[in-house]
Design an enzyme around this catalytic site. Structure first.
Site, mmCIF file in Angstrom:
data_model
loop_
_atom_site.group_PDB
_atom_site.id
_atom_site.type_symbol
_atom_site.label_atom_id
_atom_site.label_comp_id
_atom_site.label_asym_id
_atom_site.label_seq_id
_atom_site.Cartn_x
_atom_site.Cartn_y
_atom_site.Cartn_z
ATOM 1 C CG ASP A 12 -1.920 -1.169 1.171
ATOM 2 O OD1 ASP A 12 -2.336 -1.559 0.068
ATOM 3 O OD2 ASP A 12 -2.290 -1.703 2.241
ATOM 4 C CE LYS A 34 -4.082 -6.759 0.765
ATOM 5 N NZ LYS A 34 -4.763 -5.483 0.525
ATOM 6 C CE LYS A 62 -10.656 -5.016 1.678
ATOM 7 N NZ LYS A 62 -9.353 -4.415 1.284
ATOM 8 C CB ALA A 64 -18.604 -4.400 -3.085
ATOM 9 N N PRO A 67 -23.580 -7.812 -10.700
ATOM 10 C CG PRO A 67 -24.845 -9.781 -10.668
ATOM 11 C CD PRO A 67 -24.929 -8.323 -10.340
ATOM 12 C CG ASN A 68 -22.516 -5.986 -16.971
ATOM 13 O OD1 ASN A 68 -22.113 -6.896 -17.713
ATOM 14 N ND2 ASN A 68 -22.381 -4.713 -17.296
ATOM 15 C CD GLN A 171 -5.536 -4.018 10.253
ATOM 16 O OE1 GLN A 171 -6.663 -4.379 10.575
ATOM 17 N NE2 GLN A 171 -5.117 -4.082 8.995
#
Ligand code: O7M
Length: 215
Positions: A12, A34, A62, A64, A67-68, A171
């Site tokens: 990041d 990632k 992520k 969200a 579907p298309n 974290q």
């Protein structure tokens, strides 16, 4: 994605030079890198292709949406060289299935997130999302390293699916505890990319997990 060191670096950072230097230092140590919106927005999506020449790249968008739209995002990620994508489960089975159908590699579904706020809306539906991930044929799930007892419970649900756990280091989660709870991978960002010697820190975390697995 290979499963060797059990470590995924969350890169990041928002400057290309720094990103490539850190990626070079963890080369051969992390099983994958990632990438999330900070690096995509800071450097540009070509970074996926660049990194993928040396390491497997997991696109943590992520996803969200309907579907298309999900399908279009997944297609673009794999076109650029991704080995896998990360999608949210809460939009529902059709949205997640669209990702699995469009993927030319792995799909991880977020179940329960690692931050404290996830306990309110996210945690109550996490087990249902995990069951859905199994049903639609996802590669694996994302579960919180900050709550190893939840990783353990989610492992019971997903059986042989892969589990990747973010939340180690900055974290407060522990790599060894995550592995003990049933994780296949830990995802680590700041503890590695903010370290003076990212390669050494990555090696230290990988060693901690190896020790746990052989004990
Ligand atoms: O080690 P950190 O805290 O610096 O970074 C953790 C990375 O994992 C960062 O990229 C987050 O976006 C991601 N992450 C979480 O921290 N918590 C989650 O619940 C889920 C993710 C994630 O990777 O989702 C796929």
């Amino acid at each position: 994605m290979k499963l060797d060191s059990h470590l995924i670096l969350a890169l990041d950072v928002v400057e290309e030079k720094r990103a490539l230097r850190i990626a070079g230092e963890v080369k051969g140590i992390a099983d994958a890198i990632k990438v999330n919106w900070p690096i995509i927005l800071g450097v540009g999506p070509a970074i996926i292709t660049k990194l993928s020449k040396d390491v497997e790249v997991l696109c943590d968008f992520k996803i969200a949406d309907i579907p298309n739209t999900n399908r279009l995002i997944v297609e673009e990620a794999f076109k650029r060289g991704a080995s896998g994508v990360i999608v949210h489960g809460f939009p529902g089975e059709d949205s997640v299935r669209a990702c699995v159908d469009a993927a030319k590699g792995e799909v991880f579904v977020v179940t329960e997130m690692s931050h404290p706020g996830a306990e309110r809306f996210n945690a109550p539906i996490a087990e249902e999302i995990a069951r859905m991930a199994v049903k639609v044929g996802a590669t694996g799930i994302i579960a919180p390293a900050t709550r190893p007892e939840r990783v353990r419970r989610l492992r019971e649900i997903v059986g042989g699916l892969r589990i990747a756990t973010p939340g180690v280091g900055a974290q407060g989660g522990s790599a060894a505890e995550s592995i003990k709870a049933g994780a296949d991978y830990v995802i680590v960002g700041r503890a590695i990319y903010e370290a003076k010697e990212p390669g050494k820190e990555a090696e230290r975390i990988a060693k901690e997990m190896r020790k746990e697995l052989t004990s």
